[in-house]
Scaffold this motif. Sequence first.
Motif, PDB file in Angstrom:
ATOM      1  N   HIS A   5       0.825  -1.207   0.000  1.00 44.41           N
ATOM      2  CA  HIS A   5       0.000   0.000   0.000  1.00 44.41           C
ATOM      3  C   HIS A   5       0.861   1.259   0.000  1.00 44.41           C
ATOM      4  N   VAL A   6       2.129   1.088   0.275  1.00 42.25           N
ATOM      5  CA  VAL A   6       3.129   2.152   0.218  1.00 42.25           C
ATOM      6  C   VAL A   6       4.352   1.571  -0.487  1.00 42.25           C
ATOM      7  N   PHE A   7       4.910   2.331  -1.439  1.00 38.84           N
ATOM      8  CA  PHE A   7       6.154   1.923  -2.081  1.00 38.84           C
ATOM      9  C   PHE A   7       7.262   2.835  -1.573  1.00 38.84           C
ATOM     10  N   CYS A   8       8.311   2.231  -0.996  1.00 39.95           N
ATOM     11  CA  CYS A   8       9.415   2.998  -0.415  1.00 39.95           C
ATOM     12  C   CYS A   8      10.576   3.033  -1.403  1.00 39.95           C
ATOM     13  N   GLY A   9      10.719   4.147  -2.109  1.00 38.06           N
ATOM     14  CA  GLY A   9      11.790   4.282  -3.080  1.00 38.06           C
ATOM     15  C   GLY A   9      13.145   4.356  -2.396  1.00 38.06           C
ATOM     16  N   GLU A  10      14.136   3.694  -2.973  1.00 39.23           N
ATOM     17  CA  GLU A  10      15.471   3.655  -2.385  1.00 39.23           C
ATOM     18  C   GLU A  10      16.482   4.471  -3.176  1.00 39.23           C
ATOM     19  N   SER A  11      16.605   4.219  -4.458  1.00 35.56           N
ATOM     20  CA  SER A  11      17.609   4.920  -5.262  1.00 35.56           C
ATOM     21  C   SER A  11      17.202   4.856  -6.727  1.00 35.56           C
ATOM     22  N   ALA A  20       6.470   6.600 -14.396  1.00 36.02           N
ATOM     23  CA  ALA A  20       5.821   5.322 -14.712  1.00 36.02           C
ATOM     24  C   ALA A  20       5.418   4.590 -13.438  1.00 36.02           C
ATOM     25  N   LEU A  21       6.300   4.591 -12.439  1.00 38.32           N
ATOM     26  CA  LEU A  21       5.981   3.938 -11.172  1.00 38.32           C
ATOM     27  C   LEU A  21       4.804   4.621 -10.488  1.00 38.32           C
ATOM     28  N   ALA A  22       4.836   5.949 -10.421  1.00 37.20           N
ATOM     29  CA  ALA A  22       3.763   6.686  -9.749  1.00 37.20           C
ATOM     30  C   ALA A  22       2.411   6.398 -10.393  1.00 37.20           C
ATOM     31  N   LYS A  23       2.384   6.336 -11.712  1.00 37.06           N
ATOM     32  CA  LYS A  23       1.120   6.070 -12.403  1.00 37.06           C
ATOM     33  C   LYS A  23       0.630   4.650 -12.130  1.00 37.06           C
ATOM     34  N   GLN A  24       1.550   3.714 -12.089  1.00 40.74           N
ATOM     35  CA  GLN A  24       1.160   2.336 -11.799  1.00 40.74           C
ATOM     36  C   GLN A  24       0.637   2.201 -10.376  1.00 40.74           C
ATOM     37  N   LEU A  25       1.314   2.857  -9.425  1.00 36.75           N
ATOM     38  CA  LEU A  25       0.877   2.800  -8.028  1.00 36.75           C
ATOM     39  C   LEU A  25      -0.496   3.432  -7.853  1.00 36.75           C
ATOM     40  N   GLN A  26      -0.748   4.507  -8.568  1.00 42.18           N
ATOM     41  CA  GLN A  26      -2.056   5.159  -8.470  1.00 42.18           C
ATOM     42  C   GLN A  26      -3.151   4.229  -8.987  1.00 42.18           C
ATOM     43  N   LEU A  27      -2.887   3.542 -10.077  1.00 39.85           N
ATOM     44  CA  LEU A  27      -3.874   2.599 -10.620  1.00 39.85           C
ATOM     45  C   LEU A  27      -4.159   1.473  -9.632  1.00 39.85           C
ATOM     46  N   ALA A  28      -3.146   1.113  -8.842  1.00 40.51           N
ATOM     47  CA  ALA A  28      -3.289   0.026  -7.869  1.00 40.51           C
ATOM     48  C   ALA A  28      -3.761   0.527  -6.503  1.00 40.51           C
ATOM     49  N   ASN A  29      -4.120   1.800  -6.422  1.00 38.96           N
ATOM     50  CA  ASN A  29      -4.677   2.396  -5.198  1.00 38.96           C
ATOM     51  C   ASN A  29      -3.695   2.408  -4.024  1.00 38.96           C
ATOM     52  N   TYR A  30      -2.411   2.595  -4.304  1.00 37.87           N
ATOM     53  CA  TYR A  30      -1.435   2.784  -3.224  1.00 37.87           C
ATOM     54  C   TYR A  30      -1.671   4.137  -2.564  1.00 37.87           C
ATOM     55  N   ARG A  31      -1.249   4.253  -1.310  1.00 39.54           N
ATOM     56  CA  ARG A  31      -1.466   5.492  -0.576  1.00 39.54           C
ATOM     57  C   ARG A  31      -0.450   6.565  -0.926  1.00 39.54           C
ATOM     58  N   VAL A  32       0.808   6.152  -1.074  1.00 38.27           N
ATOM     59  CA  VAL A  32       1.853   7.156  -1.233  1.00 38.27           C
ATOM     60  C   VAL A  32       3.123   6.487  -1.751  1.00 38.27           C
TER      61      VAL A  32
END
Length: 211
Positions: free
Chosen positions: A149-155, A170-182
């Motif tokens: 539900h949260v993706f923690c970017g590292e580098s 691309a990641l942000a758009k995919q996470l939004q489609l999957a209903n991630y919080r942040v």
Amino acid sequence: MYFLSRELYFPSVEQSSPEGIVAIGGDLSPERLLLAYRSGIFPWFEDDEPILWWSPPERMVLFLDELKVSKSMRNIINRNTFRVTFNTAFKQVIANCRDIKRDGQPGTWITNDMTEAYCRLNELGIAKSVEVWQDDELVGGLYGIDLGHVFCGESMFSKVSNASKIAFIALAKQLQLANYRVLDCQVHNSHLESLGAREIDREDFMEMLKY
């Protein structure tokens, strides 16, 4: 300052130092790393230092509906110069993040032990990557920890202009489609701020981590 033992434990982030160090020591086992991220903590240390575990008082995050894609970036994306894949070349991505030269930085915090630890997490389906290709060459990408539900970017890294931005968008758009919080970006970065990321209080971020 709390010194970790073999026990799988972290103190509360409210007990961190003013700059955000929660604990020192421990190991980079998959179990400890996953506990850390679920607790709002991440490792960040140099090769000649003990493991330092951080939870800064201000957390840089992207609320997915606040993603900023400039007109020039939209034009670059629409040209289809780049091809984006997800989690197909994790080892290559982390190796490039480790080896790429960065302005103003003498070295890297991605040690060999860190590389091995995150590759283990990738094998377990916890660490994931985004790859950006140009003419079948890996020219950019990023990796991080997927908590569901949260993706923690590292580098992230770029070998050509805008490649890391392409990966981030691309990641942000995919996470939004999957209903991630942040999308967690950890600490302030002007590059990510230009894409819409901003700082929030640690307490607010901790609430977002809760299922």
